[in-house]
Design an enzyme around this catalytic site. Structure first.
Site, short mmCIF file in Angstrom:
data_model
loop_
_atom_site.label_atom_id
_atom_site.label_comp_id
_atom_site.label_asym_id
_atom_site.label_seq_id
_atom_site.Cartn_x
_atom_site.Cartn_y
_atom_site.Cartn_z
N MET A 135 106.73 34.34 52.40
CA MET A 135 107.34 33.31 51.56
C MET A 135 108.44 32.54 52.30
SD MET A 135 107.56 35.37 47.93
CE MET A 135 108.15 33.94 47.03
N HIS A 136 108.86 31.43 51.70
CA HIS A 136 110.06 30.67 52.06
C HIS A 136 109.97 29.88 53.36
CE1 HIS A 136 111.68 33.26 48.97
NE2 HIS A 136 111.61 34.33 49.75
N ASP B 50 103.45 36.64 49.18
CA ASP B 50 102.96 37.98 49.50
C ASP B 50 103.41 39.04 48.51
OD1 ASP B 50 105.61 37.85 50.33
OD2 ASP B 50 105.21 38.46 52.39
#
Length: 490
Positions: free
Chosen positions: A79-80, A238
């Site tokens: 992520m991110h 995830d």
């Protein structure tokens, strides 16, 4: 029998699963790639490396199979991360990853100038250095030429979906970690896009995790021998995908992931926000929500200590040196902030430490301290949830670290949770395959899919006597970071 592909785009490798409709894994492949650290605290990857690894793994996964049986696929991903594309869909610069700490100045500015209360009202979260919005601000301030070239802003898994389908799309769970997404209403935040000086047209369309976003491009289908009618679901971040893969989809259910990072994931049917914003409030698959605590270094601490410090790759053999009678009695403690820390301290400049070393400390003592330190950090996240009245007493576990029976014993005793190992330990990839099943109509909902195919196995209950010892140790652990922070200030 129909089959589905789940892709888990991790930090160090991509894992691909071929899963039958009944949940049986028919094949798996993994391909690694490098993380680049241009400066201390920075962390980047080339999206081209991701795609090359996915393509190579896909060929091997489908070799010798009837690929036309594959009806759908989905991608779960780290992520991110900030992936930026120009007007021709070319990658502008290497992706800035979730564990990159260069944006502390931008993070602090968001939290002070806009204010945590306002950020939380707009997005249900405050700024953390790993989130996407501070990365955009950093890019605008430090690479203005690149910033002006941005035509599309993507998250890591969404870049793979784009390569497969030609579509620019994301899902609510992954979008939740950008800090320019309205989590409660499941849409981009106009206020935060203004703050970041981006247009909504630069962002991908938002779908539910199990929603179809398109089918394979004809040339991609031909390349892998798949049908061009193969459905591609939006996928998930995830942690949300791992939660799906472990059946953590009902209200109050919990999953702990011991991957490169570590997470405590608590599913919720209703939207809630941690008043202190120490836990993230994100969207989940199936139109639901979750609270999540994230520590930036979990299994990566084990890898660092074994490989970089000891020069060993046989992690199990190193852990075998630990005397089980020493659990809760180790004089050495470890603070696992190797890449800074997110939950609950939100400090990109935090660093790890061994405390309590003596001339008698052994390699086994330090290894045990590493395992215990990660467990204490996860308990630190759980303490925030418990303080809000969230009644978590049981949790599934997944991730590479969950393969260690010793580590799970320590985690159960440190947290007091009863831990449950799923029969299938491929959390995010398995969850992605389940999202693909739901996208094609094989199951009516994510919850129905989980009820049908997720099976649990070994149960690890905490030992009350050892837990009492760890309770005392946790009190010491909680004082280490503030003490080191005071030294830094001096």
């Amino acid at each position: 029998m129909n089959q589905y592909i789940g892709i888990d785009l991790g930090t160090s490798a991509v894992k691909l699963l071929l899963v039958n409709e009944d949940g049986v894994i028919a094949g798996e492949q993994s391909r690694g790639y490098d993380v680049v650290y241009p400066r201390e605290g920075w962390s980047e990857q080339s999206p081209a490396d991701w795609w090359d690894a996915v393509a190579d793994g896909m060929r091997a996964l489908l070799a010798g199979t009837d690929a036309k049986r594959v009806k759908g696929l989905a991608v779960a991903g780290q992520m991110h991360g900030l992936v930026t594309l120009d007007a021709d869909d070319n990658v502008i610069r290497p992706a800035i990853l979730w564990n990159d700490g260069r944006t502390q100045r931008q993070t602090d500015r968001l939290n002070t100038e806009i204010g945590k209360a306002q950020l939380s009202a707009w997005t249900a979260n405050i700024a953390f250095a790993g989130f996407t919005a501070p990365k955009l601000l950093w890019m605008r301030e430090n690479e203005p030429e690149n910033f002006e070239r941005i035509a599309k802003i993507m998250l890591p898994k969404d870049y793979i979906v784009y390569k497969l389908t030609g579509e620019h799309a994301t899902d609510c769970s992954d979008a939740s970690g950008t800090l320019f997404f309205d989590v409660k209403n499941r849409r981009w935040s106009r206020e935060m896009t203004d703050v970041c000086r981006i247009r909504e047209s630069q962002l991908p369309r938002v779908c539910e995790s199990e929603a179809p976003v398109g089918t394979l491009l004809p040339e991609i289908a031909a390349r892998f021998g798949l049908s061009p009618d193969t459905v591609v679901a939006a996928g998930a971040g995830d942690n949300a995908a791992a939660a799906v893969g472990t059946g953590t989809v009902t209200d109050g259910a919990c999953n702990i992931s011991l991957g490169t990072s570590g997470t405590v994931f608590i599913a919720s049917d209703t939207f809630t926000v941690d008043p202190a914003n120490a836990l993230h409030s994100f969207d989940h698959a199936g139109g639901k929500y979750h609270l999540m605590g994230c520590i930036l270094s979990a299994a990566s601490c084990n890898k660092w200590f074994c490989e970089d410090i000891l020069g060993r790759t046989d992690f199990g053999a190193v852990q075998a040196e630990i005397d089980a009678e020493r659990l809760g009695r180790n004089s050495v403690m470890f603070l696992p902030y190797l890449m800074g820390e997110r939950s609950p301290v939100n400090d990109a400049d935090a660093r790890g430490a061994f405390v309590g070393l003596s001339a008698g400390a052994s390699r086994a003592d330090l290894m045990q301290a590493v395992l215990e330190g990660v467990a204490f950090a996860l308990r630190d996240c759980l303490e925030v949830a418990w303080a809000q009245g969230v009644d978590v007493r049981r949790s599934t576990v997944c991730g590479g670290g969950a393969k260690s029976d010793l580590w799970l014993r320590i985690l159960a005793d440190v947290t007091g949770l009863t831990l449950v190992k799923p029969v299938t330990e491929q959390g995010p990839g398995y969850g992605a395959a389940m999202l693909a099943m739901t996208a094609t109509g094989a199951y009516a909902s994510v919850a129905d899919c989980a009820a049908a195919i997720v099976r649990t196995g070994e149960v690890i209950a905490p030992d009350p006597a050892v837990k009492a010892l760890y309770d005392e140790k946790f009190g010491i652990y909680k004082r280490i970071y503030p003490a080191l922070k005071m030294l830094e200030k001096k």
